[in-house]
Structures are given as C-alpha cells and as structure tokens.
Design an enzyme around this catalytic site. Structure first.
Site, PDB file in Angstrom:
ATOM      1  N   ARG A 102       0.838  -1.209   0.000  1.00 58.25           N
ATOM      2  CA  ARG A 102       0.000   0.000   0.000  1.00 58.25           C
ATOM      3  C   ARG A 102       0.873   1.260   0.000  1.00 58.25           C
ATOM      4  NH1 ARG A 102       0.147   3.838   2.676  1.00 58.25           N
ATOM      5  NH2 ARG A 102      -0.047   2.794   4.676  1.00 58.25           N
ATOM      6  N   LEU A 143      10.275  14.874   1.333  1.00 59.37           N
ATOM      7  CA  LEU A 143       9.991  16.018   2.205  1.00 59.37           C
ATOM      8  C   LEU A 143      10.837  15.918   3.479  1.00 59.37           C
ATOM      9  CD1 LEU A 143       8.253  18.548   2.812  1.00 59.37           C
ATOM     10  CD2 LEU A 143       6.587  17.032   3.892  1.00 59.37           C
ATOM     11  N   THR A 177      10.231   6.633   0.913  1.00 58.39           N
ATOM     12  CA  THR A 177       9.678   5.397   0.337  1.00 58.39           C
ATOM     13  C   THR A 177       9.908   5.395  -1.177  1.00 58.39           C
ATOM     14  OG1 THR A 177       8.001   5.369   2.063  1.00 58.39           O
ATOM     15  CG2 THR A 177       7.555   4.028   0.099  1.00 58.39           C
ATOM     16  N   ALA A 255      -2.640  11.451   0.647  1.00 58.86           N
ATOM     17  CA  ALA A 255      -2.069  10.145   0.987  1.00 58.86           C
ATOM     18  C   ALA A 255      -2.611   9.640   2.328  1.00 58.86           C
ATOM     19  CB  ALA A 255      -0.549  10.237   1.031  1.00 58.86           C
ATOM     20  N   GLN A 292     -15.275 -16.715  27.269  1.00 57.19           N
ATOM     21  CA  GLN A 292     -15.834 -15.351  27.251  1.00 57.19           C
ATOM     22  C   GLN A 292     -14.754 -14.280  27.054  1.00 57.19           C
ATOM     23  OE1 GLN A 292     -18.160 -14.930  30.817  1.00 57.19           O
ATOM     24  NE2 GLN A 292     -19.798 -16.224  30.056  1.00 57.19           N
ATOM     25  N   GLU A 376       3.455  10.219   7.513  1.00 54.90           N
ATOM     26  CA  GLU A 376       2.271  11.011   7.123  1.00 54.90           C
ATOM     27  C   GLU A 376       1.658  11.714   8.339  1.00 54.90           C
ATOM     28  OE1 GLU A 376       1.117  10.952   3.898  1.00 54.90           O
ATOM     29  OE2 GLU A 376       2.272   9.278   3.115  1.00 54.90           O
ATOM     30  N   THR A 378       2.679  12.080  12.658  1.00 60.40           N
ATOM     31  CA  THR A 378       2.619  11.181  13.812  1.00 60.40           C
ATOM     32  C   THR A 378       1.267  11.345  14.531  1.00 60.40           C
ATOM     33  OG1 THR A 378       3.510  12.847  15.302  1.00 60.40           O
ATOM     34  CG2 THR A 378       5.125  11.457  14.173  1.00 60.40           C
TER      35      THR A 378
HETATM   36  C1  LIG Z   1       9.035   3.566   6.724  1.00 62.34           C
HETATM   37  C2  LIG Z   1       8.922   5.047   6.563  1.00 62.34           C
HETATM   38  C3  LIG Z   1       8.655   5.589   5.306  1.00 62.34           C
HETATM   39  C4  LIG Z   1       8.599   6.977   5.140  1.00 62.34           C
HETATM   40  N1  LIG Z   1       8.391   7.511   3.883  1.00 62.34           N
HETATM   41  C5  LIG Z   1       8.496   8.860   3.694  1.00 62.34           C
HETATM   42  C6  LIG Z   1       8.430   9.419   2.375  1.00 62.34           C
HETATM   43  O1  LIG Z   1       8.193   8.710   1.382  1.00 62.34           O
HETATM   44  N2  LIG Z   1       8.622  10.756   2.220  1.00 62.34           N
HETATM   45  C7  LIG Z   1       8.875  11.579   3.285  1.00 62.34           C
HETATM   46  O2  LIG Z   1       9.063  12.779   3.073  1.00 62.34           O
HETATM   47  N3  LIG Z   1       8.939  11.083   4.557  1.00 62.34           N
HETATM   48  C8  LIG Z   1       8.758   9.746   4.772  1.00 62.34           C
HETATM   49  N4  LIG Z   1       8.841   9.225   6.054  1.00 62.34           N
HETATM   50  C9  LIG Z   1       9.179  10.117   7.173  1.00 62.34           C
HETATM   51  C10 LIG Z   1       8.020  10.399   8.104  1.00 62.34           C
HETATM   52  O3  LIG Z   1       7.055  11.204   7.477  1.00 62.34           O
HETATM   53  C11 LIG Z   1       8.619  11.045   9.377  1.00 62.34           C
HETATM   54  O4  LIG Z   1       9.301  10.017  10.049  1.00 62.34           O
HETATM   55  C12 LIG Z   1       7.553  11.668  10.270  1.00 62.34           C
HETATM   56  O5  LIG Z   1       7.048  12.851   9.704  1.00 62.34           O
HETATM   57  C13 LIG Z   1       8.101  11.989  11.677  1.00 62.34           C
HETATM   58  O6  LIG Z   1       9.299  12.682  11.601  1.00 62.34           O
HETATM   59  P1  LIG Z   1      10.567  12.203  12.475  1.00 62.34           P
HETATM   60  O7  LIG Z   1      10.731  10.734  12.261  1.00 62.34           O
HETATM   61  O8  LIG Z   1      11.691  13.095  12.109  1.00 62.34           O
HETATM   62  O9  LIG Z   1      10.124  12.392  13.956  1.00 62.34           O
HETATM   63  P2  LIG Z   1      10.183  13.776  14.798  1.00 62.34           P
HETATM   64  O10 LIG Z   1       9.486  14.849  14.043  1.00 62.34           O
HETATM   65  O11 LIG Z   1      11.577  14.010  15.255  1.00 62.34           O
HETATM   66  O12 LIG Z   1       9.275  13.392  16.047  1.00 62.34           O
HETATM   67  C14 LIG Z   1       9.727  12.552  17.115  1.00 62.34           C
HETATM   68  C15 LIG Z   1       8.620  12.496  18.171  1.00 62.34           C
HETATM   69  O13 LIG Z   1       8.406  13.814  18.689  1.00 62.34           O
HETATM   70  C16 LIG Z   1       7.036  14.140  18.560  1.00 62.34           C
HETATM   71  N5  LIG Z   1       6.875  15.580  18.353  1.00 62.34           N
HETATM   72  C17 LIG Z   1       7.488  16.373  17.441  1.00 62.34           C
HETATM   73  N6  LIG Z   1       7.076  17.639  17.557  1.00 62.34           N
HETATM   74  C18 LIG Z   1       6.149  17.655  18.546  1.00 62.34           C
HETATM   75  C19 LIG Z   1       5.311  18.649  19.130  1.00 62.34           C
HETATM   76  N7  LIG Z   1       5.300  19.906  18.686  1.00 62.34           N
HETATM   77  N8  LIG Z   1       4.499  18.301  20.143  1.00 62.34           N
HETATM   78  C20 LIG Z   1       4.456  17.023  20.579  1.00 62.34           C
HETATM   79  N9  LIG Z   1       5.199  16.029  20.078  1.00 62.34           N
HETATM   80  C21 LIG Z   1       6.032  16.338  19.071  1.00 62.34           C
HETATM   81  C22 LIG Z   1       6.559  13.344  17.370  1.00 62.34           C
HETATM   82  O14 LIG Z   1       5.139  13.203  17.347  1.00 62.34           O
HETATM   83  C23 LIG Z   1       7.289  12.037  17.594  1.00 62.34           C
HETATM   84  O15 LIG Z   1       6.601  11.265  18.544  1.00 62.34           O
HETATM   85  C24 LIG Z   1       8.808   7.831   6.250  1.00 62.34           C
HETATM   86  C25 LIG Z   1       9.031   7.271   7.537  1.00 62.34           C
HETATM   87  C26 LIG Z   1       9.066   5.910   7.680  1.00 62.34           C
HETATM   88  C27 LIG Z   1       9.310   5.326   9.056  1.00 62.34           C
END
Ligand SMILES: Cc1cc2nc3c(=O)[nH]c(=O)nc-3n(C[C@H](O)[C@H](O)[C@H](O)COP(=O)(O)OP(=O)(O)OC[C@H]3O[C@@H](n4cnc5c(N)ncnc54)[C@H](O)[C@@H]3O)c2cc1C
Length: 397
Positions: A102, A143, A177, A255, A292, A376, A378
């Site tokens: 997907r 991104l 991805t 998405a 149950q 997409e 968190t």
């Molecule tokens: C398998 C996989 C495929 C992916 N594919 C793509 C892709 O095709 N293109 C692309 O661009 N990205 C892609 N991503 C990236 C994904 O979109 C990011 O991982 C996601 O946006 C989170 O960013 P980060 O991992 O840097 O976490 P961070 O932004 O560093 O966050 C870490 C933690 O802090 C929390 N946090 C951050 N800011 C705040 C706030 N203000 N208040 C409270 N909590 C907060 C977050 O919710 C999270 O729990 C992919 C990720 C994975 C794992």
C-alpha cells in the site's frame, strides 16, 4: 398483524452491512485489487518480509498500473479517474496484504503523481504521468530530512537559481519510500520565494538514493535517503503552481486519506486470522473462541474494525463531494491507525506464541503499523491538528 420484515443474515465479514453502501463498480474495484493481492503478494509476502526485500518491484508496479491502481483517483493522463471511495477500497485491500505494498501505491499515486497532477505544468504532466500511471516509472516524494520530520518548515535542502536560470539543488532527504527504485523524485526545497517542489529525474548528476537497511517495520518496502549534491536542473523543473508548505501538505492530506482505509486492511487481516484461530485452537478441552474473555476481545476488535471502515467510507464520500477538510483526514488517520495497531496487538494475544510467527500475518501487520503510526504525520501531530481546530489555539510550538 404486520409481519416482521425478513432481516438479512448476520455476516461476520460485514457485521454492520457496510457493503450496502457500495455500488457494483465499487465492488468490482475491490474484487480486482483483492484478487491481484491474493495472487501476487500473499503467497510471497512472509518470505519477502523475512528477507527485507521487495523483489520484482518493477513488475509489481506495472501490474498495479495495469489494474488501474496507480494515481487511481486522478483524472486523465492514463489515470483511472476512480472515485475516492474506490481508491480507498483499493488501499484497504492492498494493506490487507501488506502495508509495504500500500505504501508503494500511496507514494506513487497520492504523493508523487498527485504533486505533478495538481501543481505541475502541462509539459511535466505529459512527460511523467502516463508512464507513472502505467507503472513504467516509479516515483518518490522527498519532504522529510534527517533533522526535520514533523516540522518540515525547518528543512535545509535548498534550490538556488544560477545566472542562466537553471536550479541547483543541495541537501539530504531521509526515510523516503521508493527512493532507490524511483525513476523520478518530487523533492521539496527552500528557495528565495519559499518552499518549492522540483521534479528530479533519478539519473540527474549529483543525485543518489542509497537504501536504508536494518528496518524492523515495512520490511517489504524500499526506504531510502536522497542525496542532492549540486543537482543542476533546468528552469522548468520546478512545479509552477505552488509555493510554500501548502504544496507538500496537500499531497500528504491525499495520501493520509488512503491510510485511513489502508490501516483497516491490516486490521481486517489480523482480525480474520485471530477469528479463525480462535475457532480451531483448543485448550482446556474446547475451542478458545468459546471462552468469554476471547469473545470479548473478538467483539471489541470487530467493533473498532467496522467503526473504522465506516469512518473511512464517510470521509470518502466527503472527498467525492469535495467537502473533506484536512482536520477530518487527521481525525481518520489518528483513529484508524491507532485502532488498527490495537487490533493487531489483541489478535497477537489470541494466537498465543503462534502470534509472533511469520506463518501468520499478525505480527507483520503490527510491526508495519508502527511506521504507519509515524509517517504522514505522527499521532501527536494529528492530535495537535485536532486540538487546534477544537480550541482555536495553536500548540505546535
Ligand atoms: C518507513 C517510513 C517511510 C517513510 N516515507 C516517507 C516518504 O516517502 N517521504 C517523506 O518525506 N517522509 C517519509 N517518512 C518520514 C516520516 O514522514 C517522518 O518520520 C515523520 O514525519 C516523523 O518525523 P521524524 O521521524 O523526524 O520524527 P520527529 O518529528 O523528530 O518526532 C519525534 C517524536 O516527537 C514528537 N513531536 C514532534 N514535535 C512535537 C510537538 N510539537 N508536540 C508534541 N510532540 C512532538 C513526534 O510526534 C514524535 O513522537 C517515512 C518514515 C518511515 C518510518
């Protein structure tokens, strides 16, 4: 005395009768995608997952193109022009096979193709969309960066115009991805005018996409870094119709809508595995489904699964009517992915030790959903989106 109306039989696969909402064309789309996944993914997925690979991805993409699953809800340029509900049903069936499949389809259609379709020039659309719809070219969407995930406004990748009008891109994207198998990347970068999108052919000098290994989630999906070192692109490589984060965020909204449906596919597959297991596995001299406590788990799983599917339908109908707001997509993504992962975890308990085996789909879905929970947007980002919409107060920073 008036006769009681004859009620349709209770269907464990559709306890709320949600299929009544579907038109024959919707059911045909669902059957086609379900059939394709049963033939081409299910017999191999445990092996691919264990090896951490997606072999024959080019062939899979062409087959997905042939059944109209790529850029499915886009109009023209070889795309199927399906409804949002039909696109959602396809996402559900694909993710019932594996979230990695997907993801391939979501990134291709809802991120890379959608960006070109919505914000590209006519030349860009003609150059890329028909081949992407056919699965001849795989796309990716860059991104996220190593230091900027949830807060893309801080991105460091930048594009500068040189004297001749060319663009020169420098930076790094992370967790992308399809990156290493992509023929084209849509890359978002800072410019003097704000964030802009660029169509970057994978063969461009200075562009590379090393694959990220050692993942314990989405193992049957290609995830990569994008490296841009002085990548020189012609003036017309920029997506002309958008400036600012509105561009990538609207692609993400599209998405995420697919994920609202897709996550329920992973949940359905896990629920079905647990239900079958509960009916056949015996302990204390009887089927564990007769206890149950097991029935309480199954009932709660079914309630959340079908509520989630109903929510996806509701959002799909709003999207088809042009009335779906981004906050509503956040509502759906937040609820459905969170509930899907809970359903998988509960299914895992019903399968006991067998629940951790790749012979059953449950643990694979659960670990996949750990990524789906994060990408997409968190859980926390969607809570903040809803929190802001509810209170009028921005709590992002
Ligand atoms: C398998 C996989 C495929 C992916 N594919 C793509 C892709 O095709 N293109 C692309 O661009 N990205 C892609 N991503 C990236 C994904 O979109 C990011 O991982 C996601 O946006 C989170 O960013 P980060 O991992 O840097 O976490 P961070 O932004 O560093 O966050 C870490 C933690 O802090 C929390 N946090 C951050 N800011 C705040 C706030 N203000 N208040 C409270 N909590 C907060 C977050 O919710 C999270 O729990 C992919 C990720 C994975 C794992």
């Amino acid at each position: 005395m008036a006769a009681f109306p004859k009620l349709p039989a209770f269907d464990p696969a559709d306890p709320l009768g949600i299929d009544d909402l579907l038109e024959p064309e919707d059911l045909a789309v669902r059957d086609t995608v379900r059939g394709w996944a049963a033939d081409r993914v299910l017999p191999h997925i445990a092996d691919w997952y264990e090896k951490g690979e997606l072999p024959g991805i080019g062939e899979l993409a062409r087959e997905l193109g042939a059944i109209g699953a790529l850029g499915m809800s886009l109009e023209g340029y070889g795309c199927a022009g399906a409804s949002a509900v039909q696109y959602g049903l396809a996402c559900l069936e694909l993710e019932a096979a594996d979230s990695g499949i997907r993801s391939l389809v979501s990134v291709q259609g809802s991120l890379a193709m959608y960006a070109v379709h919505r914000f590209g020039s006519e030349e860009q659309k003609q150059a890329w969309l028909p081949r992407m719809a056919a699965g001849e070219v795989i796309g990716c969407f860059g991104l996220t960066e190593p230091d900027h995930g949830s807060d893309p406004a801080g991105m460091r990748t930048h594009a500068k115009r040189d004297a001749g009008g060319d663009w020169v891109l420098n930076g790094r994207k992370m967790w992308i991805t399809n990156g290493s198998v992509a023929g084209v990347a849509v890359v978002w970068a800072q410019t003097e005018e704000g964030v802009r999108g660029f169509v970057v052919p994978a063969g461009s000098a200075g562009f590379s996409a090393p694959e990220i290994k050692h993942k314990w989630s989405l193992r049957a999906s290609v995830t990569s870094e994008l490296v841009l070192d002085d990548v020189r692109l012609p003036a017309d490589a920029v997506l002309p119709e958008v400036t600012g984060l509105r561009g990538p965020l609207s692609c993400l909204s599209h998405a995420r809508y697919g994920i609202v449906w897709g996550s329920m596919g992973a949940a359905r597959s896990s629920f079905e595995a647990a239900l079958e297991y509960a009916k056949s596995r015996e302990q204390f001299g009887r089927a564990i489904g007769g206890f149950q406590l097991t029935q309480a788990k199954l009932a709660d799983m079914a309630v959340e699964l079908h509520k989630g599917i109903l929510l996806a339908h509701h959002l799909g109908r709003r999207m088809d009517a042009g009335r779906l707001r981004p906050e509503q997509v956040s509502f759906g993504k937040l609820n459905n992915v969170r509930e899907a992962i809970e359903i998988c975890r509960t299914a895992r308990t019903i399968l006991g030790a067998n629940g951790i085996s790749l012979e059953y789909p449950v643990m694979r879905h659960a670990t996949n959903l750990e990524s789906v929970l994060t990408y997409e947007g968190t859980v926390e980002m969607h809570q903040l989106v809803l929190g802001k919409a509810l209170t009028g107060l921005d709590a992002f920073r």
